[in-house]
Structure formats: C-alpha cells, structure tokens
Design a protein around this motif. Structure first.
Motif, PDB file in Angstrom:
ATOM      1  N   ILE A 164       0.840  -1.204   0.000  1.00  0.00           N
ATOM      2  CA  ILE A 164       0.000   0.000   0.000  1.00  0.00           C
ATOM      3  C   ILE A 164       0.873   1.251   0.000  1.00  0.00           C
ATOM      4  O   ILE A 164       0.566   2.232  -0.694  1.00  0.00           O
ATOM      5  CB  ILE A 164      -0.963  -0.032   1.201  1.00  0.00           C
ATOM      6  CG1 ILE A 164      -1.999  -1.131   0.989  1.00  0.00           C
ATOM      7  CG2 ILE A 164      -1.646   1.315   1.386  1.00  0.00           C
ATOM      8  CD1 ILE A 164      -2.871  -1.405   2.191  1.00  0.00           C
ATOM      9  N   CYS A 165       1.978   1.229   0.745  1.00  0.00           N
ATOM     10  CA  CYS A 165       2.882   2.385   0.771  1.00  0.00           C
ATOM     11  C   CYS A 165       3.499   2.644  -0.600  1.00  0.00           C
ATOM     12  O   CYS A 165       3.592   3.795  -1.048  1.00  0.00           O
ATOM     13  CB  CYS A 165       3.967   2.183   1.820  1.00  0.00           C
ATOM     14  SG  CYS A 165       3.360   2.263   3.509  1.00  0.00           S
ATOM     15  N   THR A 166       3.931   1.588  -1.288  1.00  0.00           N
ATOM     16  CA  THR A 166       4.492   1.781  -2.624  1.00  0.00           C
ATOM     17  C   THR A 166       3.420   2.231  -3.621  1.00  0.00           C
ATOM     18  O   THR A 166       3.714   2.989  -4.542  1.00  0.00           O
ATOM     19  CB  THR A 166       5.193   0.517  -3.142  1.00  0.00           C
ATOM     20  OG1 THR A 166       4.281  -0.574  -3.125  1.00  0.00           O
ATOM     21  CG2 THR A 166       6.423   0.193  -2.316  1.00  0.00           C
ATOM     22  N   SER A 167       2.192   1.792  -3.421  1.00  0.00           N
ATOM     23  CA  SER A 167       1.098   2.251  -4.287  1.00  0.00           C
ATOM     24  C   SER A 167       0.890   3.749  -4.122  1.00  0.00           C
ATOM     25  O   SER A 167       0.731   4.486  -5.107  1.00  0.00           O
ATOM     26  CB  SER A 167      -0.197   1.516  -3.954  1.00  0.00           C
ATOM     27  OG  SER A 167      -0.077   0.152  -4.186  1.00  0.00           O
ATOM     28  N   ILE A 168       0.906   4.221  -2.893  1.00  0.00           N
ATOM     29  CA  ILE A 168       0.739   5.652  -2.631  1.00  0.00           C
ATOM     30  C   ILE A 168       1.930   6.431  -3.189  1.00  0.00           C
ATOM     31  O   ILE A 168       1.763   7.501  -3.785  1.00  0.00           O
ATOM     32  CB  ILE A 168       0.547   5.891  -1.123  1.00  0.00           C
ATOM     33  CG1 ILE A 168      -0.796   5.303  -0.676  1.00  0.00           C
ATOM     34  CG2 ILE A 168       0.626   7.371  -0.782  1.00  0.00           C
ATOM     35  CD1 ILE A 168      -1.000   5.275   0.823  1.00  0.00           C
ATOM     36  N   ALA A 169       3.144   5.885  -3.021  1.00  0.00           N
ATOM     37  CA  ALA A 169       4.332   6.559  -3.548  1.00  0.00           C
ATOM     38  C   ALA A 169       4.272   6.675  -5.068  1.00  0.00           C
ATOM     39  O   ALA A 169       4.598   7.731  -5.628  1.00  0.00           O
ATOM     40  CB  ALA A 169       5.592   5.807  -3.121  1.00  0.00           C
ATOM     41  N   LEU A 170       3.849   5.625  -5.746  1.00  0.00           N
ATOM     42  CA  LEU A 170       3.727   5.679  -7.212  1.00  0.00           C
ATOM     43  C   LEU A 170       2.675   6.691  -7.646  1.00  0.00           C
ATOM     44  O   LEU A 170       2.838   7.379  -8.654  1.00  0.00           O
ATOM     45  CB  LEU A 170       3.400   4.294  -7.767  1.00  0.00           C
ATOM     46  CG  LEU A 170       4.560   3.303  -7.806  1.00  0.00           C
ATOM     47  CD1 LEU A 170       4.055   1.912  -8.164  1.00  0.00           C
ATOM     48  CD2 LEU A 170       5.606   3.760  -8.792  1.00  0.00           C
ATOM     49  N   THR A 171       1.595   6.799  -6.875  1.00  0.00           N
ATOM     50  CA  THR A 171       0.567   7.780  -7.193  1.00  0.00           C
ATOM     51  C   THR A 171       1.106   9.195  -7.053  1.00  0.00           C
ATOM     52  O   THR A 171       0.846  10.062  -7.896  1.00  0.00           O
ATOM     53  CB  THR A 171      -0.654   7.587  -6.275  1.00  0.00           C
ATOM     54  OG1 THR A 171      -1.142   6.246  -6.429  1.00  0.00           O
ATOM     55  CG2 THR A 171      -1.750   8.570  -6.603  1.00  0.00           C
ATOM     56  N   ILE A 172       1.866   9.446  -5.998  1.00  0.00           N
ATOM     57  CA  ILE A 172       2.439  10.782  -5.779  1.00  0.00           C
ATOM     58  C   ILE A 172       3.444  11.116  -6.875  1.00  0.00           C
ATOM     59  O   ILE A 172       3.457  12.238  -7.411  1.00  0.00           O
ATOM     60  CB  ILE A 172       3.083  10.855  -4.381  1.00  0.00           C
ATOM     61  CG1 ILE A 172       1.993  10.794  -3.312  1.00  0.00           C
ATOM     62  CG2 ILE A 172       3.928  12.104  -4.221  1.00  0.00           C
ATOM     63  CD1 ILE A 172       2.506  10.627  -1.901  1.00  0.00           C
ATOM     64  N   ILE A 173       4.290  10.162  -7.246  1.00  0.00           N
ATOM     65  CA  ILE A 173       5.281  10.398  -8.304  1.00  0.00           C
ATOM     66  C   ILE A 173       4.590  10.702  -9.634  1.00  0.00           C
ATOM     67  O   ILE A 173       4.980  11.613 -10.363  1.00  0.00           O
ATOM     68  CB  ILE A 173       6.222   9.186  -8.432  1.00  0.00           C
ATOM     69  CG1 ILE A 173       7.112   9.085  -7.190  1.00  0.00           C
ATOM     70  CG2 ILE A 173       7.072   9.284  -9.689  1.00  0.00           C
ATOM     71  CD1 ILE A 173       7.917   7.805  -7.119  1.00  0.00           C
ATOM     72  N   ALA A 174       3.542   9.960  -9.945  1.00  0.00           N
ATOM     73  CA  ALA A 174       2.818  10.191 -11.204  1.00  0.00           C
ATOM     74  C   ALA A 174       2.123  11.546 -11.187  1.00  0.00           C
ATOM     75  O   ALA A 174       2.063  12.235 -12.213  1.00  0.00           O
ATOM     76  CB  ALA A 174       1.809   9.078 -11.439  1.00  0.00           C
ATOM     77  N   ALA A 175       1.604  11.963 -10.038  1.00  0.00           N
ATOM     78  CA  ALA A 175       0.932  13.259  -9.947  1.00  0.00           C
ATOM     79  C   ALA A 175       1.926  14.402 -10.106  1.00  0.00           C
ATOM     80  O   ALA A 175       1.612  15.424 -10.727  1.00  0.00           O
ATOM     81  CB  ALA A 175       0.198  13.371  -8.609  1.00  0.00           C
ATOM     82  N   GLU A 176       3.138  14.249  -9.560  1.00  0.00           N
ATOM     83  CA  GLU A 176       4.150  15.287  -9.710  1.00  0.00           C
ATOM     84  C   GLU A 176       4.618  15.412 -11.148  1.00  0.00           C
ATOM     85  O   GLU A 176       4.912  16.510 -11.621  1.00  0.00           O
ATOM     86  CB  GLU A 176       5.349  14.986  -8.805  1.00  0.00           C
ATOM     87  CG  GLU A 176       5.085  15.229  -7.339  1.00  0.00           C
ATOM     88  CD  GLU A 176       6.251  14.835  -6.460  1.00  0.00           C
ATOM     89  OE1 GLU A 176       7.245  14.289  -6.990  1.00  0.00           O
ATOM     90  OE2 GLU A 176       6.169  15.059  -5.241  1.00  0.00           O
TER      91      GLU A 176
END
Length: 123
Positions: free
Chosen positions: A63-75
């Motif tokens: 779940i943490c890596t999923s959130i990190a990937l979402t943040i990276i894609a949003a940036e």
C-alpha cells in the motif's frame, strides 16, 4: 526513482501473492465455520502465526508503494496537459473529393453479365 519504486512494488506484489497462497486454509468462506470464536482480521486481533504477520507487513509495504507511485505520477503530470506535450501541430494533407462520372454516366455498379469496361448503358 519511479522505476525503482515500481520494481519494488512488483516484487512486493509477487511476495504477497506467495505469502497468501502459503497460508493454512481454515475452510469456509469469509471466516465462517472456523473454530475458536473467530480470529485474524475478522475479530480485530493481530494474526497469531508468523505467516500472518509476514502477510500484514507485505500488505502495508504494498500500500505504501502504491501511494508513492501515485504521488510520483501526480508530480510528473502537474501543470501540463496532453496538448502541451504534443508540440507544434503537423500540417493536415488536403483531401479532395473523388471525381464524379461525366454526363449520362450511371452511379450504379455494372450488371452481373457485364464484363466490358465501365461505360454507360444505353437502355
């Protein structure tokens, strides 16, 4: 950075699948029919086995890596649109209409027995 997080995410996914498949089956769907008054996530208590704890750790890391990937894609996509990434528009070739037959020509296909060149029929 995104590739590193993505590889870790994929490894966590495969590990999580393996950990779930290696656990002991307790029978019954959704915890029904298990003896002991309910245990695991259904009763709100921590899992009692080592595999259960490993599964929880892998799930939280996933779940943490999923959130990190979402943040990276949003940036990456912040402040830009698809139209900004296209660049200069390419010229569109002119499309001309097909030529129509001359006077007296028929727009119908030739008859079944007609094997000659396309000429107007004189009926």
């Amino acid at each position: 950075m995104e590739n590193v997080v993505l590889i870790i995410h994929l490894l966590l996914a495969l590990s999580l699948i393996g950990a779930v498949l290696l656990q002991r089956s307790e029978g019954g769907g959704l915890g029904m029919g298990s003896s002991g008054g309910g245990n695991g996530a259904m009763a709100g208590r921590a899992p009692g086995t080592a595999m259960g704890k490993v599964t929880w750790v892998l799930a939280i890391a996933f779940i943490c890596t999923s959130i990190a990937l979402t943040i990276i894609a949003a940036e990456k996509s912040a402040g830009s649109s698809v139209l900004d990434r296209i660049g200069a528009p390419t010229p569109v070739p002119e499309v001309t209409a097909p030529e129509t037959p001359t006077e007296g020509g028929s727009l119908l296909p030739p008859a079944a027995g007609d094997t000659g060149p396309l000429t107007p029929r004189a009926d």
